[in-house]
Every structure is written in structure tokens, then in C-alpha cells.
Design an enzyme around this catalytic site. Structure first.
Site, PDB file in Angstrom:
ATOM      1  N   CYS A 137     -67.259  33.860 -64.025  1.00 32.80           N
ATOM      2  CA  CYS A 137     -68.297  34.132 -64.745  1.00 32.80           C
ATOM      3  C   CYS A 137     -68.838  33.452 -66.051  1.00 32.80           C
ATOM      4  CB  CYS A 137     -68.460  35.616 -64.823  1.00 32.80           C
ATOM      5  SG  CYS A 137     -69.647  36.134 -65.708  1.00 32.80           S
ATOM      6  N   LYS A 167     -61.650  33.413 -57.761  1.00 38.92           N
ATOM      7  CA  LYS A 167     -62.968  32.892 -58.611  1.00 38.92           C
ATOM      8  C   LYS A 167     -63.143  32.088 -60.055  1.00 38.92           C
ATOM      9  CE  LYS A 167     -67.982  32.685 -57.635  1.00 38.92           C
ATOM     10  NZ  LYS A 167     -68.038  31.460 -58.554  1.00 38.92           N
ATOM     11  N   GLY A 204     -71.429  26.424 -54.851  1.00 36.70           N
ATOM     12  CA  GLY A 204     -72.629  25.393 -56.135  1.00 36.70           C
ATOM     13  C   GLY A 204     -73.528  24.737 -55.559  1.00 36.70           C
ATOM     14  N   ARG A 207     -76.639  31.783 -55.392  1.00 36.96           N
ATOM     15  CA  ARG A 207     -78.557  31.721 -55.213  1.00 36.96           C
ATOM     16  C   ARG A 207     -78.726  31.933 -54.211  1.00 36.96           C
ATOM     17  NH1 ARG A 207     -78.709  28.544 -61.336  1.00 36.96           N
ATOM     18  NH2 ARG A 207     -76.753  27.414 -59.850  1.00 36.96           N
TER      19      ARG A 207
END
EC number: 1.3.1.-
Length: 338
Positions: free
Chosen positions: A102, A141, A203, A227
């Protein structure tokens, strides 16, 4: 291709990324119903879990169908992370994912998330503590590194493998890039070449073509979609089908999209309550309708009410202007497929 998480084998090498404010229980349930092989929970703050903060514990609510249930935790103290992992295991988690990726300032300022990539010793202690605390597979991650001069993902991957981590996901950007520029999928290959663990690439995977390109360039075992799922909870299933050599279902037409959005909104109202549900749903409503003719005025109307019946009526009215092919009579209408 297949990915194994403990005793669970994913139906396809496709994972929906843990996204704060997005992959909550309603979204995970919807994405799984539409065919997503795996959806990871939102990032859960370990300290808040130990204090039984409702906002955090709610993120860890797991459905029976949410299998395998992978819960992501974040923090900076090994003992606290270990205890949070134990608590998540007791609540039904099938695997624990450690967040070292993050990039948000409020996270890295507390020395959590991708800030841990700057301290490999502490990162290793956290991984060892969490692995030792639970009888579950633990995954990691992370990003390529902190910045362009410190791309230490391969080194951290070695530590992860030694610590007992079972799978690694790498976002193809550094922390300092945040979400700017383009993901460096080729940079992920250095991690793939370093460890014998399964590696998932993350990504800029936004459709079937980019999923295939990402796998080819990174050499990874699977892809994680973040996203690209905004307003498209059906996308992971489409990518999964394509990677399995099947024919993906087409994008939903206007009526199907309206039904999915209404289902999502109804689930959020049930999960959060009316007022919080309406507020939390606004971003999703915007994503579902982004680029369509009249969407700006529609979103303004929706954002100016807290009455569910009004919001549902506006959704019905908005999608009624589109035919079954998803196009409106306006020649300048935007496209349904994002």
C-alpha cells in the site's frame, strides 16, 4: 495454469486485488457470483482489529461462499500482526495476506504497507511471526520497491520464501510512483526468476489483452486485477474464461448492467445501513455509469439525495434511455464497456 492456496485450487489464475473501500463484503459477493475466482478482502489494520474497531472487523466478515477467503492485514509490529492473523483465522479465513504494497501516505507514515520494503529485517520478522501464528497459508503483496533506486522486490521475495510465505503478488510500480505512469511488468520477472513460489503480477490489467500481455512479459503464474474492476465486477470472470481457453461472456447490456448495479446497491444498504450505504455506494454508481451519455447529470442527482427509493428510481430512469445493446439514441453517447 492454476494457483493453489492451501487446499484450494483456483478455477483460473485471476485474483481481484484487495482495495480499501471497494472489495467489501457486498462487492466480493457480487464479483464471486459473476465468476471471479478469488477476491481478497480490503486491507485490515491489525491494531484496529485487536481493539475490536467495528469499521475494521466488518471488513473481515466472510460469507460461506467466499472460498477461499483471503484476508489481508497491515501493520508494523510482528506481535500485533501475528495476533491479528490468529483472530482472522478464528473468524474463518482460509489464508492471510500481508500488505507490504500500500502506497498511501497515512499507511506508510506509520511504517506499514510499502514502507516495510525499506526495512527488510523488520519485514522478515513480520512474515515469520504471521507464518508461525497460524496454520494457514500466508501470502505477501508488495511493490517493486520504494523508489527507482531501491527496487528490492527480488531480495524481499527471497526473505519471504525463507520465512514460509506461500505466494507473492507484485505490483509493477514502486511506492514513489503511486499509481502514475505504467506498470513495469518486466520488472516482476526478476521476482519470478528469484523464487520457486507462485508469483502473481499486478498493475494496469484492465482487460483480457492486458492480462495476456502482463503474463507474457512478467512470466508470472497469474494476474491480479485492481482498478480495472471499478464498475465492472464481471471483468475477472471474463479474463478467467479467456485464460482458460474458453469464450468469455460479453459485457452486460444496459438492462443487465442496471440489474447488477441495483443488486450491488441493495447489498450495500443491507450491509452498511441506509445512510452509510448510500454514501459508500456513490463511487460505485459513478464507475458503473462513467462515460455514458448523461452520466454527469445523473451522478449529480444521485449524489444530492440520501433516499434509497430516489436513487433506485434514478438508476431505472438513466438505464431506460439505453437499448439492449447498451447504446442510447444520442449519437454522442459514451460507451458501455469501460
Amino acid at each position: 495454469m492454476c494457483i493453489q492456496i492451501g487446499s484450494h485450487t483456483l478455477s483460473a489464475p485471476v485474483v481481484v486485488a484487495p482495495m480499501s473501500g471497494v472489495t467489501d463484503r457486498p462487492f466480493r459477493r457480487l464479483a464471486r457470483r459473476l465468476g471471479a475466482p478469488l477476491v481478497v478482502t480490503e486491507m485490515i489494520a491489525s491494531h484496529a482489529v485487536l481493539r475490536d474497531v467495528l469499521e475494521e472487523t466488518r471488513k473481515a466478515e466472510i460469507d460461506a461462499e467466499d472460498t477461499p477467503a483471503v484476508v489481508q492485514i497491515a501493520g508494523w509490529e510482528p506481535e500485533v500482526m501475528a495476533e491479528a492473523a490468529r483472530m482472522m483465522a478464528d473468524r474463518g479465513a482460509d489464508a492471510i495476506d500481508i500488505n507490504m504494497g500500500c502506497p498511501a501516505k497515512k499507511v506508510v507514515n506509520r511504517y506499514a504497507g510499502s514502507a516495510l520494503m525499506r526495512d527488510e529485517v523488520l519485514a522478515g520478522r513480520i512474515m515469520e511471526a504471521v507464518v508461525g501464528a497460524v496454520d494457514l497459508p500466508v501470502t505477501l503483496k508488495m511493490r517493486l520497491g520504494w523508489d527507482a533506486d531501491n527496487r528490492n522486490a527480488p531480495e524481499l521475495a527471497r526473505i519471504a520464501e525463507t520465512s514460509g510465505i506461500r505466494l507473492i503478488t507484485v505490483h509493477g510500480r514502486t511506492r514513489c510512483q503511486m499509481y502514475t505512469g505504467t506498470a513495469d511488468w518486466s520488472g516482476i520477472r526478476a521476482v519470478v526468476d528469484t523464487v520457486s513460489l507462485p508469483v502473481v503480477a499486478n498493475g494496469d490489467v484492465v482487460d483480457i489483452a492486458t492480462a495476456r500481455a502482463c503474463l507474457a512479459e512478467s512470466g508470472a503464474d497469474g494476474v491480479m486485477i485492481g482498478r480495472g474492476c471499478y464498475g465492472r465486477p464481471w471483468l475477472p470472470a471474463q479474463v478467467a474464461a479467456a485464460l482458460n481457453g474458453e469464450t468469455p461472456r460479453p459485457d452486460p447490456d444496459a438492462r443487465e448492467r442496471r440489474d447488477i448495479l441495483a443488486e450491488h446497491l441493495d447489498a450495500m444498504l443491507s450491509h452498511y445501513g441506509v445512510q452509510s450505504g448510500i454514501r459508500n455506494a456513490r463511487k460505485h454508481i459513478g464507475w458503473y455509469t462513467e462515460g455514458l451519455a448523461g452520466s454527469a447529470a445523473f451522478r449529480q442527482r444521485v449524489n444530492n439525495t440520501t433516499e434509497p427509493s430516489v436513487v433506485f428510481a434514478e438508476i431505472d430512469r438513466f438505464f431506460a434511455d439505453f437499448g439492449s445493446d447498451g447504446k442510447s439514441g444520442n449519437e454522442n453517447a459514451g460507451r458501455i464497456a469501460a
